[in-house]
Scaffold this motif. Structure first.
Motif, PDB file in Angstrom:
ATOM      1  N   SER A 115      47.349  26.232  -0.961  1.00 34.23           N
ATOM      2  CA  SER A 115      48.209  26.924  -0.001  1.00 34.23           C
ATOM      3  C   SER A 115      47.577  28.226   0.481  1.00 34.23           C
ATOM      4  N   ASP A 116      46.984  28.975  -0.465  1.00 27.08           N
ATOM      5  CA  ASP A 116      46.315  30.235  -0.087  1.00 27.08           C
ATOM      6  C   ASP A 116      45.121  29.966   0.826  1.00 27.08           C
ATOM      7  N   ALA A 117      44.379  28.895   0.517  1.00 26.62           N
ATOM      8  CA  ALA A 117      43.219  28.553   1.345  1.00 26.62           C
ATOM      9  C   ALA A 117      43.647  28.179   2.762  1.00 26.62           C
ATOM     10  N   ALA A 118      44.729  27.413   2.853  1.00 21.74           N
ATOM     11  CA  ALA A 118      45.239  27.015   4.166  1.00 21.74           C
ATOM     12  C   ALA A 118      45.722  28.228   4.953  1.00 21.74           C
ATOM     13  N   LEU A 119      46.372  29.165   4.250  1.00 23.67           N
ATOM     14  CA  LEU A 119      46.852  30.382   4.911  1.00 23.67           C
ATOM     15  C   LEU A 119      45.686  31.220   5.422  1.00 23.67           C
ATOM     16  N   LYS A 120      44.621  31.314   4.626  1.00 21.85           N
ATOM     17  CA  LYS A 120      43.442  32.074   5.042  1.00 21.85           C
ATOM     18  C   LYS A 120      42.779  31.452   6.263  1.00 21.85           C
ATOM     19  N   ARG A 121      42.724  30.090   6.271  1.00 19.28           N
ATOM     20  CA  ARG A 121      42.130  29.422   7.435  1.00 19.28           C
ATOM     21  C   ARG A 121      42.960  29.670   8.686  1.00 19.28           C
ATOM     22  N   THR A 122      44.291  29.651   8.539  1.00 20.34           N
ATOM     23  CA  THR A 122      45.173  29.908   9.684  1.00 20.34           C
ATOM     24  C   THR A 122      44.989  31.328  10.207  1.00 20.34           C
ATOM     25  N   ASN A 123      44.949  32.285   9.267  1.00 20.65           N
ATOM     26  CA  ASN A 123      44.751  33.684   9.665  1.00 20.65           C
ATOM     27  C   ASN A 123      43.402  33.889  10.348  1.00 20.65           C
ATOM     28  N   LYS A 124      42.396  33.180   9.846  1.00 28.56           N
ATOM     29  CA  LYS A 124      41.058  33.295  10.433  1.00 28.56           C
ATOM     30  C   LYS A 124      41.043  32.759  11.857  1.00 28.56           C
ATOM     31  N   ARG A 125      41.729  31.612  12.078  1.00 31.07           N
ATOM     32  CA  ARG A 125      41.794  31.041  13.427  1.00 31.07           C
ATOM     33  C   ARG A 125      42.555  31.969  14.380  1.00 31.07           C
ATOM     34  N   GLN A 126      43.642  32.562  13.873  1.00 28.51           N
ATOM     35  CA  GLN A 126      44.419  33.469  14.715  1.00 28.51           C
ATOM     36  C   GLN A 126      43.611  34.718  15.067  1.00 28.51           C
ATOM     37  N   ALA A 127      42.868  35.230  14.090  1.00 32.46           N
ATOM     38  CA  ALA A 127      42.032  36.408  14.348  1.00 32.46           C
ATOM     39  C   ALA A 127      40.932  36.083  15.346  1.00 32.46           C
ATOM     40  N   ALA A 128      40.362  34.875  15.223  1.00 34.70           N
ATOM     41  CA  ALA A 128      39.325  34.461  16.167  1.00 34.70           C
ATOM     42  C   ALA A 128      39.891  34.326  17.575  1.00 34.70           C
ATOM     43  N   ALA A 129      41.127  33.786  17.659  1.00 33.85           N
ATOM     44  CA  ALA A 129      41.766  33.645  18.968  1.00 33.85           C
ATOM     45  C   ALA A 129      42.040  35.010  19.592  1.00 33.85           C
ATOM     46  N   ARG A 130      42.518  35.955  18.781  1.00 39.54           N
ATOM     47  CA  ARG A 130      42.767  37.311  19.299  1.00 39.54           C
ATOM     48  C   ARG A 130      41.463  37.963  19.731  1.00 39.54           C
ATOM     49  N   GLY A 131      40.417  37.763  18.955  1.00 37.98           N
ATOM     50  CA  GLY A 131      39.121  38.322  19.317  1.00 37.98           C
ATOM     51  C   GLY A 131      38.588  37.711  20.597  1.00 37.98           C
ATOM     52  N   SER A 132      38.783  36.396  20.756  1.00 37.50           N
ATOM     53  CA  SER A 132      38.340  35.728  21.976  1.00 37.50           C
ATOM     54  C   SER A 132      39.106  36.247  23.182  1.00 37.50           C
ATOM     55  N   LEU A 133      40.420  36.497  23.027  1.00 32.52           N
ATOM     56  CA  LEU A 133      41.228  37.033  24.116  1.00 32.52           C
ATOM     57  C   LEU A 133      40.750  38.418  24.523  1.00 32.52           C
ATOM     58  N   ARG A 134      40.469  39.264  23.532  1.00 31.14           N
ATOM     59  CA  ARG A 134      40.001  40.622  23.837  1.00 31.14           C
ATOM     60  C   ARG A 134      38.633  40.596  24.511  1.00 31.14           C
ATOM     61  N   ARG A 135      37.812  39.595  24.176  1.00 24.06           N
ATOM     62  CA  ARG A 135      36.494  39.503  24.798  1.00 24.06           C
ATOM     63  C   ARG A 135      36.570  39.042  26.244  1.00 24.06           C
ATOM     64  N   SER A 136      37.569  38.251  26.592  1.00 27.87           N
ATOM     65  CA  SER A 136      37.643  37.688  27.934  1.00 27.87           C
ATOM     66  C   SER A 136      38.657  38.372  28.839  1.00 27.87           C
ATOM     67  N   VAL A 137      39.551  39.184  28.260  1.00 25.69           N
ATOM     68  CA  VAL A 137      40.597  39.846  29.052  1.00 25.69           C
ATOM     69  C   VAL A 137      40.719  41.299  28.614  1.00 25.69           C
ATOM     70  N   SER A 138      40.744  42.217  29.584  1.00 25.79           N
ATOM     71  CA  SER A 138      41.007  43.624  29.283  1.00 25.79           C
ATOM     72  C   SER A 138      42.514  43.808  29.195  1.00 25.79           C
ATOM     73  N   LEU A 139      43.026  43.943  27.981  1.00 27.80           N
ATOM     74  CA  LEU A 139      44.469  44.037  27.793  1.00 27.80           C
ATOM     75  C   LEU A 139      45.082  45.278  28.435  1.00 27.80           C
ATOM     76  N   PRO A 140      44.444  46.458  28.388  1.00 28.14           N
ATOM     77  CA  PRO A 140      45.047  47.623  29.072  1.00 28.14           C
ATOM     78  C   PRO A 140      45.222  47.388  30.571  1.00 28.14           C
ATOM     79  N   VAL A 141      44.239  46.768  31.213  1.00 27.71           N
ATOM     80  CA  VAL A 141      44.366  46.461  32.641  1.00 27.71           C
ATOM     81  C   VAL A 141      45.487  45.453  32.859  1.00 27.71           C
ATOM     82  N   LEU A 142      45.507  44.399  32.065  1.00 25.89           N
ATOM     83  CA  LEU A 142      46.506  43.339  32.223  1.00 25.89           C
ATOM     84  C   LEU A 142      47.916  43.873  32.006  1.00 25.89           C
ATOM     85  N   LEU A 143      48.111  44.657  30.944  1.00 23.86           N
ATOM     86  CA  LEU A 143      49.454  45.141  30.614  1.00 23.86           C
ATOM     87  C   LEU A 143      49.947  46.181  31.621  1.00 23.86           C
TER      88      LEU A 143
END
Length: 400
Positions: free
Chosen positions: A9-37
């Motif tokens: 369960s802990d391993a699955a949670l870590k993988r989920t958190n890692k995917r979410q962090a990667a997705a957030r990082g990918s969003l920040r790399r492709s979109v300027s959030l201050p401009v968008l917001l």
């Protein structure tokens, strides 16, 4: 068994958190959030203001305003996906395209007259109208950025500096000939910003400013003489001269040329600190404030939401402009940096002019307030500009 299940369960949670962090990082790399917001806040605030205006003004069609936002978002997303660096090598075609776009409203079959002006086209088959000069603003920025990028951040000779100024004079002059001084000033200011960021010497820029001030003084002084000799308006239209005279002395003609300014000042002042609230803007509701949903939308906003609303609006614009400058200077491409600063020039001048004219600090012109004023052409191209800024951010580290 229990410990093994917990470990899985802990391993699955870590993988989920890692995917979410990667997705957030990918969003920040492709979109300027201050401009968008900041843009999202401006568009939402503008929609609220136009909805308020639509309660008492039939011209302020809220569904049409939403249509402009929707089409603008689609165009902005398309621009975000594109890589504009290749346009740096097409300055001459861009110049030709710019002039064609400016004079498109004079093509038979496309021309559409609005409010006594021939500045729009009607798209055949669907009946929608568009103001081509809004497109010409960003084409000019791309053209000037392509020219400026050729000097790698430093213009060494007066000849090259004069060449840049001469190229900017072409679309500026074309827009003036087409009869749209306000849009011409936007093109001139944004193009001048690109030139100044291209690396000219300070003394050249200061000399240019002095020459321009002298030319404006000569035009104003000679206008009445030339008109009297030729019998008609040549240098400045009479309404343009009246606007300048009213700017100098707002009390000179409060029932004629100065009426719009006086009503705008009344609307801004009557809003107080918190405003009169939605539906309480009596100046616009009673028809005293002209063009309350377009040119004088800032006065309507101040009357409705007061000083607090005005500060929120200007704060959002400040975040947008500062964030866009940051996006531009994070790019490895000089061309994209100049495009970004040119877009900042478009937004900055339009905000300063529109807000300034509503409170008597700038002459009255027909320049819309970005993301706020009613008008699909302006909204469409402003959101396209946002998409271009996001494209600059997306390609900031991939410059050729």
């Amino acid at each position: 068994m229990a410990s093994s299940a917990a470990a899985r369960s802990d391993a699955a949670l870590k993988r989920t958190n890692k995917r979410q962090a990667a997705a957030r990082g990918s969003l920040r790399r492709s979109v300027s959030l201050p401009v968008l917001l900041s843009v999202a806040g401006l568009v939402a605030f503008g929609a609220l203001v136009i909805w308020t205006a639509s309660l008492t003004m039939s011209e302020a069609s809220f569904p049409r305003h939403l249509l402009g936002i929707g089409l603008g978002c689609v165009l902005g997303a398309f621009c975000w996906r594109m890589d504009f660096r290749g346009l740096a090598n097409y300055t001459t075609p861009l110049l030709v395209l710019d002039v064609i776009v400016i004079f498109t409203p004079y093509i038979p079959g496309l021309s559409y007259n609005a409010m006594g002006m021939t500045g729009w086209i009607q798209i055949p088959g669907i009946g929608l109208t568009f103001q081509p000069v809004e497109l010409a603003k960003i084409i000019t920025v791309f053209m000037m950025a392509g020219l400026g990028a050729q000097y790698n951040g430093k213009i060494d000779s007066v000849r090259e500096y004069v060449k840049l100024c001469g190229m900017l004079a072409v679309p500026f002059g074309a827009i003036i000939v087409a009869g749209d001084l306000g849009s011409g000033l936007v093109v001139f200011f944004s193009g001048a910003v690109v030139i100044m960021m291209s690396g000219p010497r300070k003394e050249w820029v200061l000399s240019t400013i002095a020459i321009l001030i002298g030319l404006v003084a000569i035009v104003l002084a000679a206008d009445s003489v030339v008109d009297s000799l030729l019998g008609h308006d040549v240098l400045l239209k009479q309404y343009q001269m009246n606007r300048l005279l009213v700017f100098i002395d707002p009390q000179a003609d409060t029932s004629g040329s100065g009426y719009n300014l006086m009503q705008s000042l009344i609307a801004v002042g009557s809003g107080g600190f918190f405003g009169k609230g939605i539906g309480g803007a009596s100046q616009s509701a009673s028809g005293f404030l002209p063009e309350a949903h377009t040119d004088f939308v800032f006065a309507l906003l101040c009357e409705t939401f007061g000083f607090v609303g005005a500060m929120i609006l200007l704060g959002l614009f400040a975040v947008l402009i500062v964030s866009t400058i940051r996006v531009a200077y994070r790019s490895d491409s000089l061309f994209l940096r100049l495009v970004g600063t040119g877009i900042v020039g478009i937004w900055l001048f339009q905000v300063l002019e529109n807000v300034g004219m509503c409170i008597g600090l700038m002459p009255i012109t027909g320049i819309p307030l970005p993301f706020i004023s009613f008008g699909s052409s302006s909204m469409l191209m402003q959101l396209a500009n946002v998409g271009i800024v996001q494209s600059i951010w997306r390609h900031r580290a991939k410059a050729a």
